[in-house]
Design a protein around this motif. Structure first.
Motif, PDB file in Angstrom:
ATOM      1  N   GLU A  80      10.780   5.210   9.401  1.00 56.12           N
ATOM      2  CA  GLU A  80       9.684   4.255   9.283  1.00 56.12           C
ATOM      3  C   GLU A  80      10.152   2.935   9.892  1.00 56.12           C
ATOM      4  O   GLU A  80      11.251   2.466   9.594  1.00 56.12           O
ATOM      5  N   ASP A 115      -0.322   5.509   2.600  1.00 54.26           N
ATOM      6  CA  ASP A 115       0.827   4.769   2.072  1.00 54.26           C
ATOM      7  C   ASP A 115       0.551   4.279   0.647  1.00 54.26           C
ATOM      8  O   ASP A 115      -0.607   4.115   0.261  1.00 54.26           O
ATOM      9  N   GLU A 127       8.590   7.733  -1.926  1.00 52.74           N
ATOM     10  CA  GLU A 127       9.257   6.514  -1.456  1.00 52.74           C
ATOM     11  C   GLU A 127      10.183   5.969  -2.534  1.00 52.74           C
ATOM     12  O   GLU A 127       9.966   6.183  -3.715  1.00 52.74           O
ATOM     13  N   ASN A 136       3.538   1.087  10.111  1.00 51.92           N
ATOM     14  CA  ASN A 136       2.546   0.552   9.168  1.00 51.92           C
ATOM     15  C   ASN A 136       1.419  -0.134   9.919  1.00 51.92           C
ATOM     16  O   ASN A 136       1.662  -0.964  10.785  1.00 51.92           O
ATOM     17  N   LYS A 176       2.127   9.344   0.717  1.00 55.25           N
ATOM     18  CA  LYS A 176       3.379   8.706   0.329  1.00 55.25           C
ATOM     19  C   LYS A 176       3.236   8.151  -1.083  1.00 55.25           C
ATOM     20  O   LYS A 176       2.526   7.166  -1.304  1.00 55.25           O
ATOM     21  N   GLU A 180       0.856   4.696   9.058  1.00 51.45           N
ATOM     22  CA  GLU A 180       0.813   4.582   7.600  1.00 51.45           C
ATOM     23  C   GLU A 180      -0.262   3.572   7.213  1.00 51.45           C
ATOM     24  O   GLU A 180      -0.224   2.415   7.620  1.00 51.45           O
TER      25      GLU A 180
END
Ligand code: C2E
Ligand code: CA
Ligand code: CA
Ligand code: CA
Length: 273
Positions: A58, A175, A232, A113, A196, A145
């Motif tokens: 990421e 996310d 995460e 992101n 996630k 994300e």
């Protein structure tokens, strides 16, 4: 503070003045950060829980603010959104992340992101497509994300952009799952590839039955919908073991690696293979 609230107005105190000045200074500096080359990206490994193999990374934005040091993204992304800078900053992140990932062996992927606000700008699709083409990166290796907040507004336009990105071959991850207005129906409708699970649930996995129940429920959902589950913020073996028992496929967290500069990430996956 309570008394002020009851009175219904706020006096301009020296403290507020200082706050205003601080925000103003931050804004001033942020407007110059992109042109000043003050941004860089760090890469945190995404790992297969069963095999321990690195699947990709990421990309996480870092800002070196002159005279202030490193400012965490939580302290400036919101401001960038407010003052209309998230478009150019987000485009830079996409370009830079795709360019970096194009140097990794396939099928290692890159997750980026994307702020919900970027979906309301005229040409997110074009920005993504151009970043992929310029880098020469296969769309399947890019994952966007997106937080749950995206699904609360502008649903039609958002759906359209999401569909076009999917047609391009880009993957979509939801996310921070579980922190927003949980939108189970949306998950299916928008054809997300990955959920996630937010690190607030993972953090309390081993000591709070409620957090464990949430993770269990999300795992059930992921299996029912055929959406990949990712956890995460995994920091210790106990959490990893519980996630393994729950059938979680992919993990990320300090246990496997902190966000790191690109050279260090390259060393990591070369060692692993
Ligand atoms: P996020 O997308 O949820 O990113 C994960 C955050 O968790 C990162 O914080 C990462 O450093 C941290 N983290 C990862 N593993 C662990 C762990 O085991 N324990 C703990 N305590 N923390 C862990 P970071 O880099 O400070 O980023 C914070 C947030 O800023 C991100 O949360 C994301 O929402 C936002 N952000 C970062 N880069 C970008 C970007 O390029 N664009 C946009 N729109 N937002 C970004
Ligand atoms: Ca993220
Ligand atoms: Ca997250
Ligand atoms: Ca977050």
């Amino acid at each position: 503070a309570k008394q002020q609230g009851r009175a219904g107005f706020c006096l301009f105190t020296p403290e507020l003045g200082a706050q205003w000045q601080e925000r103003h200074g931050l804004e001033w500096d942020l407007r110059r950060a992109l042109a000043g080359g003050q941004f860089r990206l760090e890469y945190q490994p995404l790992v297969c829980l069963a095999s321990g193999r690195v699947l990709g990374a990421e990309a996480l934005l870092r800002w070196h603010r002159p005279g202030h040091g490193e400012i965490p993204p939580d302290q400036f992304i919101g401001l960038a959104e407010e003052i209309g800078l998230i478009g150019p900053i987000g485009a830079w992140v996409l370009q830079e992340a795709c360019r970096e990932a194009a140097g990794w062996p396939a099928p290692l992927g890159i997750a980026v992101n994307v702020s919900p606000l970027q979906f309301r700008l005229p040409d997110l699709y074009g920005t993504v497509k151009a970043a992929l083409q310029q880098a020469g990166l296969a769309p399947e290796r890019l994952e966007l994300e997106i937080t749950e907040g995206i699904l609360m507004r502008d649903t039609r336009e958002t759906l359209e952009v999401l569909c076009r990105l999917r047609d391009l071959g880009v993957r979509l991850a939801m996310d921070d799952f579980g922190t927003g207005y949980s939108s189970l129906g949306y998950l299916n409708r928008f054809a997300f590839d990955k959920i996630k699970i937010d690190r607030s649930f993972v953090r309390h996995l081993t000591n709070d039955p409620k957090a464990k129940a949430v993770v269990h429920a999300v795992m059930g959902l992921s299996q029912t919908l055929g959406i990949r589950a990712h956890a995460e913020g995994v920091e210790n073996d106990e959490q990893a073991e519980l996630l393994r028992q729950e059938g979680c496929e992919e993990v990320q967290g300090y246990l496997y690696g902190r966000p790191m500069p690109p050279q260090q990430f390259a060393t990591l996956f070369r060692q692993a293979s």
